[in-house]
Design an enzyme around this catalytic site. Structure first.
Site, PDB file in Angstrom:
ATOM      1  N   TYR A 132       0.853  -1.184   0.000  1.00 33.41           N
ATOM      2  CA  TYR A 132       0.000   0.000   0.000  1.00 33.41           C
ATOM      3  C   TYR A 132       0.889   1.233   0.000  1.00 33.41           C
ATOM      4  O   TYR A 132       1.479   1.584   1.027  1.00 33.41           O
ATOM      5  CB  TYR A 132      -0.910  -0.030   1.229  1.00 33.41           C
ATOM      6  N   THR A 135       2.482   6.984   1.542  1.00 33.15           N
ATOM      7  CA  THR A 135       3.483   7.946   2.009  1.00 33.15           C
ATOM      8  C   THR A 135       4.589   8.170   0.981  1.00 33.15           C
ATOM      9  O   THR A 135       5.009   7.248   0.291  1.00 33.15           O
ATOM     10  CB  THR A 135       4.090   7.422   3.316  1.00 33.15           C
ATOM     11  N   GLU A 440      -0.578   5.644  11.144  1.00 35.29           N
ATOM     12  CA  GLU A 440      -2.047   5.704  11.304  1.00 35.29           C
ATOM     13  C   GLU A 440      -2.444   6.942  12.093  1.00 35.29           C
ATOM     14  O   GLU A 440      -3.351   6.911  12.923  1.00 35.29           O
ATOM     15  CB  GLU A 440      -2.587   4.449  11.991  1.00 35.29           C
TER      16      GLU A 440
HETATM   17  C1  LIG Z   1       7.969   1.495  10.109  1.00 32.01           C
HETATM   18  C2  LIG Z   1       7.049   2.304   9.240  1.00 32.01           C
HETATM   19  C3  LIG Z   1       6.239   1.667   8.296  1.00 32.01           C
HETATM   20  C4  LIG Z   1       5.396   2.389   7.448  1.00 32.01           C
HETATM   21  N1  LIG Z   1       4.637   1.715   6.511  1.00 32.01           N
HETATM   22  C5  LIG Z   1       3.924   2.452   5.595  1.00 32.01           C
HETATM   23  C6  LIG Z   1       3.227   1.803   4.518  1.00 32.01           C
HETATM   24  O1  LIG Z   1       3.244   0.584   4.385  1.00 32.01           O
HETATM   25  N2  LIG Z   1       2.545   2.570   3.615  1.00 32.01           N
HETATM   26  C7  LIG Z   1       2.501   3.919   3.721  1.00 32.01           C
HETATM   27  O2  LIG Z   1       1.875   4.556   2.881  1.00 32.01           O
HETATM   28  N3  LIG Z   1       3.146   4.576   4.736  1.00 32.01           N
HETATM   29  C8  LIG Z   1       3.861   3.883   5.658  1.00 32.01           C
HETATM   30  N4  LIG Z   1       4.534   4.538   6.685  1.00 32.01           N
HETATM   31  C9  LIG Z   1       4.526   6.002   6.743  1.00 32.01           C
HETATM   32  C10 LIG Z   1       3.712   6.575   7.914  1.00 32.01           C
HETATM   33  O3  LIG Z   1       2.355   6.417   7.651  1.00 32.01           O
HETATM   34  C11 LIG Z   1       4.104   8.057   8.094  1.00 32.01           C
HETATM   35  O4  LIG Z   1       5.444   8.114   8.489  1.00 32.01           O
HETATM   36  C12 LIG Z   1       3.235   8.707   9.147  1.00 32.01           C
HETATM   37  O5  LIG Z   1       1.975   8.916   8.595  1.00 32.01           O
HETATM   38  C13 LIG Z   1       3.818  10.043   9.645  1.00 32.01           C
HETATM   39  O6  LIG Z   1       3.910  10.942   8.622  1.00 32.01           O
HETATM   40  P1  LIG Z   1       5.234  11.766   8.361  1.00 32.01           P
HETATM   41  O7  LIG Z   1       6.373  10.838   8.438  1.00 32.01           O
HETATM   42  O8  LIG Z   1       5.017  12.533   7.136  1.00 32.01           O
HETATM   43  O9  LIG Z   1       5.335  12.774   9.575  1.00 32.01           O
HETATM   44  P2  LIG Z   1       5.273  14.371   9.464  1.00 32.01           P
HETATM   45  O10 LIG Z   1       3.900  14.784   9.141  1.00 32.01           O
HETATM   46  O11 LIG Z   1       6.352  14.858   8.614  1.00 32.01           O
HETATM   47  O12 LIG Z   1       5.550  14.750  10.974  1.00 32.01           O
HETATM   48  C14 LIG Z   1       6.757  15.380  11.415  1.00 32.01           C
HETATM   49  C15 LIG Z   1       6.480  16.143  12.687  1.00 32.01           C
HETATM   50  O13 LIG Z   1       5.645  17.260  12.423  1.00 32.01           O
HETATM   51  C16 LIG Z   1       4.518  17.264  13.246  1.00 32.01           C
HETATM   52  N5  LIG Z   1       3.404  17.807  12.460  1.00 32.01           N
HETATM   53  C17 LIG Z   1       3.138  17.604  11.146  1.00 32.01           C
HETATM   54  N6  LIG Z   1       2.043  18.260  10.797  1.00 32.01           N
HETATM   55  C18 LIG Z   1       1.579  18.897  11.885  1.00 32.01           C
HETATM   56  C19 LIG Z   1       0.444  19.734  12.150  1.00 32.01           C
HETATM   57  N7  LIG Z   1      -0.434  20.032  11.199  1.00 32.01           N
HETATM   58  N8  LIG Z   1       0.275  20.185  13.395  1.00 32.01           N
HETATM   59  C20 LIG Z   1       1.158  19.872  14.361  1.00 32.01           C
HETATM   60  N9  LIG Z   1       2.229  19.096  14.179  1.00 32.01           N
HETATM   61  C21 LIG Z   1       2.435  18.620  12.949  1.00 32.01           C
HETATM   62  C22 LIG Z   1       4.334  15.826  13.662  1.00 32.01           C
HETATM   63  O14 LIG Z   1       3.703  15.742  14.932  1.00 32.01           O
HETATM   64  C23 LIG Z   1       5.767  15.318  13.735  1.00 32.01           C
HETATM   65  O15 LIG Z   1       6.319  15.647  14.989  1.00 32.01           O
HETATM   66  C24 LIG Z   1       5.352   3.810   7.556  1.00 32.01           C
HETATM   67  C25 LIG Z   1       6.161   4.447   8.521  1.00 32.01           C
HETATM   68  C26 LIG Z   1       7.007   3.718   9.359  1.00 32.01           C
HETATM   69  C27 LIG Z   1       7.861   4.444  10.357  1.00 32.01           C
END
Ligand SMILES: Cc1cc2nc3c(=O)[nH]c(=O)nc-3n(C[C@H](O)[C@H](O)[C@H](O)COP(=O)(O)OP(=O)(O)OC[C@H]3O[C@@H](n4cnc5c(N)ncnc54)[C@H](O)[C@@H]3O)c2cc1C
Ligand SMILES: Cc1cc2nc3c(=O)[nH]c(=O)nc-3n(C[C@H](O)[C@H](O)[C@H](O)COP(=O)(O)OP(=O)(O)OC[C@H]3O[C@@H](n4cnc5c(N)ncnc54)[C@H](O)[C@@H]3O)c2cc1C
Lengths: 682, 682
Positions: A132, A135, A440
Site C-alpha cells: 500500500y 506515504t 495511522e
Molecule cells: C515502520 C514504518 C512503516 C510504514 N509503513 C507504511 C506503509 O506501508 N505505507 C505507507 O503509505 N506509509 C507507511 N509509513 C509512513 C507513515 O504512515 C508516516 O510516516 C506517518 O503517517 C507520519 O507521517 P510523516 O512521516 O510525514 O510525519 P510528518 O507529518 O512529517 O511529521 C513530522 C512532525 O511534524 C509534526 N506535524 C506535522 N504536521 C503537523 C500539524 N499540522 N500540526 C502539528 N504538528 C504537525 C508531527 O507531529 C511530527 O512531529 C510507515 C512508517 C514507518 C515508520
C-alpha cells in the site's frame, strides 16, 4: 529463580486460568495453544538466532517464515483469527505484512466487483503480492500534499503515473522494497490539467516471472531502521508509467472514460471505516503489547534479588526481591494495572466500532477519502455517531500506543543492566512497536481531531441542544453545575473517580472553547492545549471503560469474588495513579482538592501497591504468554533466568567464534573467524 | 531543504561563532576541528556502512578503528583531551573502551608504586589490555553481594580466584568478551575463612601470544544488546585460578603476607573520588548528548513542511515548516533550552568536583571502598564537602541522563516517520546512550543517596546548626519562614524562579523527614517520595547553575547583549516549563499559586516559544556538531535531507543487492544475492 517464582505463585490464590478465560475466552486460549503446537514444531520458526543475525539474514529468515506461515494457513484451513493468532505468536513483522493487511483490505473495500475479481482474488491466493503505497519522501501526514500524479489520458483511456520530483518518491512502503510485484498507489488524479486529490491505483511494479522491476520503475528497500528490520519498507519512483483505466479503484470515485468526467458516487463511508478500524485495532492490541514487557519485568523482578531490606530484622537473611522495593512497584504494578485498563478499553473500542458499522450499513453519511490529514475543522461532518467513533478512536489510539511504547521502556529499565541485553526480549519488541506512535496518525496530531470534536460538541451543548451521547452528556453535566461546583469523593467511591475524570475533560473543553471562540486564538496557538485536552479525555475514556467492565454482569458471573476485588484494586491503582500524575489539571478544574491528591499519593496508591504485590506474578501469568512467544531469558515462566542468559550467550553467540589480535600495532584483526558456522546451524 | 535552512539562518542575527566559543572556548573548538581533519581522511573511520553491517562486521570495524585511533594518538602525540575529542567525533563505543577508562584509572589510583610499574605502565602502552570486572550475573548494584572469591593461601602466599556459582560469573564487562587479556576483578577477599568484602585483583585472563583464554578461565561475549554492539561486553568464570600476592591492588588495603592479617591503611578517599568523577563526567556530557538529537530534529523540522497553516491567509501559499507548529516547539525548543541548562550545570559540576579534589588532597576523610551500593544511611560520613559533592553528583547524574535519554526519543519522534530510519542518526545514538541511565548507579537508586543527604542536612538544621553550604542554607531559609510562608514572583523576577525551586526542595525535604523521623515510616515505604525529592532537588541545582552562569561576569564579557537576552529566555523557558510540568509539587509547597501556573502554561511559556523560534537553528548551530560526527541525513547542516536519504537507501544498501522469489509455494528465497559486495566496499 525457579523456587522464587514457585513461592510467588503460592502466595496468591488468584485463579489464573479463570482470569485468562475472562480476558480471552476459552475459545481464544484454545485457538492459541493449538496453533502454538503447530508452529513450535517447525524449525523455520525457531527464534534462537533472531537476536544474532544481521539484516540480510534476518530478512531471509523472515521471508522463509512468511512463506511457511502461508503454507500452514492453506494446509490447516486457518481462519483470519487463526492466522492472527499465529502472527502474534511469531511476533515478527514479515515481508507479506502489508500484502496481508492494507493491500488486501484496500482491494476489497475500494474495488468494484470487476476489480475484486481481477485483483483481489489472485491477491488472496498470493498469485500477485502487493503493498500500500501512500506515504512519500516529502509527505506522510498530509495526504493531500502527495506529489505522485495519475494523469488521465483521454486519447487512449489510460493513466500516466509519474513522480515529478525526488520528494514524490514513495517511501516507507511495507513489503515494497523486495517482495511485492503490485502496489496500490495513492496519486493525485489529474484530468485535463485539474487535480482531484489523491486516489488509489493498482500498479504492477515487478515482473511476475523474473521479479525484476518493470521499465521506468525504480524500486528499493529504504535501509535499516530502529526496528522492523525483518520488513522491506521500500521506495518507488515512476517515470511516466501508463496503466489502463481499469486500474483506478473505482468503488467510490472514478473517471468516466466516455465523458472524461470525474465521478464520485455517493456511498457509505467505508474508507473512513477502514482507518477507524485500523486505529481501533491498535487500541485493542496496546494492552497486550505492554503486557509482554510487564510480564517479563515482573517475573524477572521477582527472581532478581539485590540488597537486604534496610529495615529488615537481623534474622531475616538473604537479599530482597527487587519487586519488593516500592520504587520498582510504582513503575511495574501501575503498568500492570494499565495493561488491564487498556485491554478492557480495547474491547470497548471494538464493540463501539462494530455497533457503528452495523448502524452505518443503513446510513448514507458521505465522507471524503483522504482522512489521514490533520485538517481538523475542515473535514466532513458525517453522522453524530461516526464523529464520536472517529474522535474516540483517534484519542485512544494516541493515548494507548503512547502508554504501551513508553511503558515498555520503563519495563526494560526496571530490569537494570540485564534489561539492556537483547535476551530480555523487551528491547527488540519495543523497537518494533515504536512506529505505532507515528503511523495511522501521528499521536500528537491525532489530538487535534479529538479537540475539534470536543469543541464542536461543546458548541452544540452551549446552544442548548440535548445531549445525544456520552460526550455531550458530560459536557452538559458540567455546564449545569458550573455555578455550584462539584465534590468528588475519589478516595471513597469508585464512581466518583470516573465522574472526576469526566469533570476534568469538560472543564478543559470549555477552557479551550473560550480560547478559540471568544478570544479568537489561532488554531496553532492552541495545539498544546488540544494535546492536553485529548489526553485528558482519552484518560477519562479508559477509566470509564475499566469501570464499566467491572460493573458488567459478566464479570461477577465469570470471576470469583476475590478476583473481582483484585480487579477493583487494579482499577483504583490505574485511576488514582493517573490522577496524581496529572494532578495539576485536577486541581485547576476543582475536581479534587490538594489534600485529596496528597492522600492519593502518599497513602491510597502506596496501599494499593502493597495489596496487589502478592498477586503480581499471577496477574501477569493470566496474560498467558507462552515462553515461545516471549522469547525472553528474563521472562521465563520457570524463572530460570540466569541459566538461560548464560546458555544463549555462550552457546548461540557467533561473536564467540572469533579470536582477535588485540594489539594496536598489529594489522591483523581476527586471527580466527568461525562465525559463519552459526548461520548454518539454523 | 537547502534554501529553508539558509532562510532560517538569515532570520536571526545570533552570532553563532561567539556563542560556540562561549560554550566550548576557542581552544576547544580548534582542537576539535584539527582532529576532525585528521580522522576524516582515514578510510577506516568512514561511517557510511555503520547502519548496515551485522554485529560481527561492526565489531571488526570497531576493532580496526580502535587500533587506528591508538596509532594516531601515538603518531600525533595526542593529549587526553585530544583523545577524548577524537572519540566524541567517532561516537562509537569500541573494544578498547574499558581498557582506556576504568582499567587504567583503577591501576593508577588503586595500585602501589610497584604495581603501577608492573601493570599500569605496560597497560598505558597497550602491551597488556584490560577491563574492569565488577558486575556479575547475579549482582550489579549491590557490590557487597558479589560472589566471586579471592581466598588467601597463607602457605604459598597466593590468592585463589573462584566463581562458586553460575551467578558469580562476571557479566557485562566491557572489552572483556573478545579483546582484553587482563582484568581487574572485584572479588570477596577471604582470609582464614573470613570475608573482608570486595577488593580489586589484577588477573591475566588470556595468553599474551595466542590470545586464547588461560586454563580454568571461561570467557565469552554476552551477546547482542539494545545498542553498544560495537563493544564486546563479556562474561568470565574462574575455576580456582591462583594469582600471586602482588596482584591484589594494595594502595588502600592489603594482606600482610607475614602475619596473614588484613590491613587497611588510612588514606584520602580516592576510590570515592573516582566514582564521583565518573558521575560528574556523565553530567558534563549530558547536554551534548541531548544536543545531537536536538540539532538533528530542529534542522529537520525546519526543512520538513507539512500542511498549510489553517489560519494562514489565502495568499500565503505553500506548506508550513513543522517547526512552526507549537506542538512541535513545545517538544523541541524546551529540549533546546535543556541542552544549555545541562551544559552549564555540567560545567558547574566539574568545577565543584575540582574544588573538592583540591581541598581533599589535604583532607583525610576515610571512606569505604564499595560505594556503588544503594545502602544509604549506613555508608560512611566523610567530610561535609564530600557528602555534598557526592549527593550532587548522584542527583545530577540521575536527572541529567534521564533528561538526555528521554529527550533523544522525543527528538526522534518529532521527526515523524523519518525519525525511525537509522539515517536519522538519532535512534542508534539513543540506543548506545541508554545504559547511562543504569550504570554508575541506577538512576532510580541514586535518588536514595540524595534523599539520605538531604535528610541528614535537615536534621542538622533542625538542631539549630549554622548553614555550612547551599543545601543547609536553603533548608534554614525555609525553616525560618515556615510560619510566614513565601511569595515568589516567578513570572516577573528570574531570581524568584530559583528561590521557588529551592523552596520546593526544602518543603519536600522536611516532609520526608517528618515521615521518616516522626512517623517512623520504613525506608522502603519512602522510596517513591525520595525519588521525587531527589528529582526536585536536582532540578533546583540545574536552574541554579543556569542562573549563576547568566549572572557571571564572563557571560556579559563574552556575549553581546542580544545574545545574553536570548540566553535569559532559554533560562526562563527551561525553568518555567519544568515548573509547569511539576506543577503539583509547586502548589503543594505553596511556592506558587494555581494562577501563576496557569499563566506560566498558557502565556509565559507560549510566548517564549514564539520569541525563541527564529533563533532555533542558530542556537543548535552553536553546538557546532560537524556533519561527520552527526552522520545523519535529517540533521545535515546544508538541509539536503531528502537527497541524502535517497542516496543512502539506493546506493549503500546491501538488501538491494538481493532478488527474492516472492511466491509462498516456491522454496527459493533469494534468486540472487550480491549483498556481500557491500562489505568489500568499505
Ligand atoms: C515502520 C514504518 C512503516 C510504514 N509503513 C507504511 C506503509 O506501508 N505505507 C505507507 O503509505 N506509509 C507507511 N509509513 C509512513 C507513515 O504512515 C508516516 O510516516 C506517518 O503517517 C507520519 O507521517 P510523516 O512521516 O510525514 O510525519 P510528518 O507529518 O512529517 O511529521 C513530522 C512532525 O511534524 C509534526 N506535524 C506535522 N504536521 C503537523 C500539524 N499540522 N500540526 C502539528 N504538528 C504537525 C508531527 O507531529 C511530527 O512531529 C510507515 C512508517 C514507518 C515508520
Ligand atoms: C552496556 C553496559 C555496560 C556495562 N559495563 C560494565 C563494566 O564494564 N564493568 C562492570 O563491572 N559492570 C558493567 N555494567 C554493569 C552495570 O554497572 C550494572 O548493570 C548496573 O550497575 C546496574 O546493576 P544491576 O544490573 O545489578 O541492576 P539491579 O540492581 O539488579 O536493578 C534491577 C532493578 O531493581 C531496582 N533496585 C535494585 N536494588 C534496589 C534498592 N535497594 N532499592 C530500590 N530499587 C532497587 C533497580 O532500580 C532496578 O530497577 C554494564 C552494564 C551495561 C548495561
Amino acid at each position: 529463580g525457579h523456587e522464587l517464582l514457585k513461592q510467588e505463585r503460592a502466595k496468591s490464590k488468584l485463579p489464573v486460568e479463570q482470569l485468562s478465560q475472562f480476558l480471552f475466552t476459552r475459545g481464544g486460549l484454545e485457538r492459541k495453544h493449538g496453533i502454538l503446537a503447530i508452529l513450535e514444531k517447525e524449525k523455520v520458526f525457531y527464534k534462537s538466532q533472531n537476536y544474532f543475525a544481521g539484516r540480510v539474514d534476518r530478512f531471509e529468515t523472515a521471508l522463509a517464515r512468511a512463506k511457511r506461515l502461508r503454507q500452514l494457513t492453506v494446509q490447516h484451513g486457518w481462519s483470519v483469527e487463526d492466522f492472527r493468532a499465529a502472527t502474534e505468536l511469531i511476533s515478527e513483522p514479515g515481508p507479506y505484512g502489508l500484502h496481508e493487511s492494507m493491500f488486501l483490505i484496500t482491494l476489497r473495500d475500494q474495488g468494484t466487483p470487476q476489480q475484486r475479481e481481477k485483483f483481489y482474488k489472485p491477491a488472496l491466493n498470493y498469485e500477485i503480492i502487493g503493498c500500500y503505497a501512500q506515504t512519500e519522501l516529502g509527505h506522510g501526514s498530509n495526504v493531500r500534499g502527495l506529489e505522485t500524479t495519475a494523469t488521465w489520458n483521454a486519447e487512449d483511456q489510460t493513466f500516466t503515473i509519474h513522480s515529478p520530483h525526488l520528494t514524490a518518491s514513495k517511501w516507507w512502503i511495507g513489503s515494497l522494497g523486495r517482495t511485492a510485484n503490485h502496489a496500490v498507489v495513492m496519486a493525485q488524479l489529474v484530468i485535463a490539467g485539474r487535480s482531484h486529490g489523491p486516489h488509489p491505483f493498482v500498479v504492477q511494479i515487478r515482473d511476475l516471472k523474473t521479479h525484476e522491476p518493470l521499465e521506468n520503475i525504480h524500486i528499493g528497500d529504504i535501509g535499516p531502521k530502529f526496528g522492523y528490520n525483518t520488513m522491506d519498507n521500500g521506495f518507488l519512483l515512476f517515470n511516466n508509467v501508463k496503466i489502463p483505466h481499469f486500474n483506478m479503484l473505482a468503488r467510490f470515485s472514478s473517471v468516466d472514460p466516455q465523458t472524461n468526467r470525474y465521478m464520485r458516487p455517493s456511498s457509505p463511508s467505508l474508507v473512513y471505516g477502514t482507518l477507524t478500524w485500523v486505529r481501533s485495532t491498535i487500541v485493542m492490541q496496546a494492552g497486550g503489547v505492554l503486557a509482554r514487557g510487564v510480564t517479563i519485568a515482573t517475573r524477572y523482578c521477582a527472581v532478581r534479588r539485590q540488597f537486604q531490606d534496610r529495615d529488615a530484622p537481623e534474622w531475616e537473611k538473604g537479599e530482597n526481591q527487587v519487586l519488593n522495593y516500592t520504587m520498582v512497584q510504582i513503575r511495574l504494578l501501575t503498568l500492570l494495572a494499565a495493561t488491564y485498563a487498556l485491554h478492557f478499553t480495547g474491547k470497548g473500542m471494538m464493540q463501539l466500532y462494530e455497533t457503528n458499522q452495523n448502524k452505518m450499513s443503513q446510513d448514507v453519511g458521505q465522507v471524503g477519502s483522504a482522512q489521514r490529514g490533520a485538517g481538523p475543522e475542515e473535514t466532513h461532518s458525517g453522522s453524530d455517531l461516526l464523529a464520536d467513533l472517529h474522535a474516540t478512536s483517534c484519542g485512544l489510539k494516541s493515548l494507548a500506543s503512547t502508554i504501551a511504547a513508553e511503558g515498555l521502556e520503563t519495563c526494560r529499565r526496571a530490569c537494570g543492566g540485564h534489561g539492556y541485553s537483547s535476551f530480555s526480549g523487551i528491547g527488540p519488541w519495543f523497537a518494533d512497536y515504536l512506529p505505532t506512535t507515528t503511523w495511522e496518525g501521528d499521536n500528537y496530531m491525532l489530538s487535534q481531531q479529538v479537540a475539534r470534536y470536543l469543541l464542536k460538541s461543546a458548541r452544540s451543548v452551549m446552544k442548548g441542544e440535548k445531549p445525544t451521547n456520552d460526550t455531550t452528556q458530560i459536557l452538559s453535566n458540567f455546564l449545569a453545575k458550573s455555578d455550584i461546583g462539584a465534590a468528588f469523593d475519589v478516595l471513597g467511591r469508585d464512581e466518583d473517580i470516573v465522574a472526576a475524570f469526566a469533570w476534568r475533560t469538560a472543564f478543559l473543553t470549555f477552557e479551550a472553547l473560550k480560547h478559540r471562540d471568544e478570544q479568537k486564538k489561532a488554531w496553532n496557538d492552541l495545539l498544546v492545549d488540544f494535546y492536553r485536552l485529548s489526553r485528558a479525555h482519552s484518560q477519562y475514556l479508559v477509566v470509564k471503560n475499566f469501570y464499566e467492565t467491572l460493573q458488567s454482569p459478566s464479570l461477577t458471573a465469570e470471576l470469583d469474588p476475590e478476583t473481582v476485588t483484585v480487579m477493583y484494586k487494579l482499577f483504583r491503582l490505574h485511576s488514582l495513579h493517573t490522577l496524581e500524575n496529572e494532578a495539576s489539571e485536577f486541581y485547576t478544574s476543582s475536581a479534587v482538592t490538594v489534600r485529596q491528591i496528597q492522600l492519593a499519593r502518599t497513602s491510597a496508591v502506596m496501599r494499593l501497591l502493597e495489596e496487589l504485590r502478592p498477586h503480581a506474578v499471577r496477574l501477569v501469568d493470566a496474560w498467558d504468554f507462552p515462553d515461545w512467544q516471549l522469547d525472553s531469558s528474563l521472562g521465563r515462566y520457570d524463572g530460570k533466568v540466569y541459566e538461560d542468559m548464560f546458555y544463549r550467550a555462550s552457546e548461540q553467540n557467533p561473536l564467540n567464534a572469533i579470536t582477535v589480535d588485540p594489539y594496536p600495532d598489529s594489522p591483523v584483526l581476527f586471527k580466527k573467524n568461525d562465525s559463519a558456522q552459526f548461520k548454518s546451524k539454523l
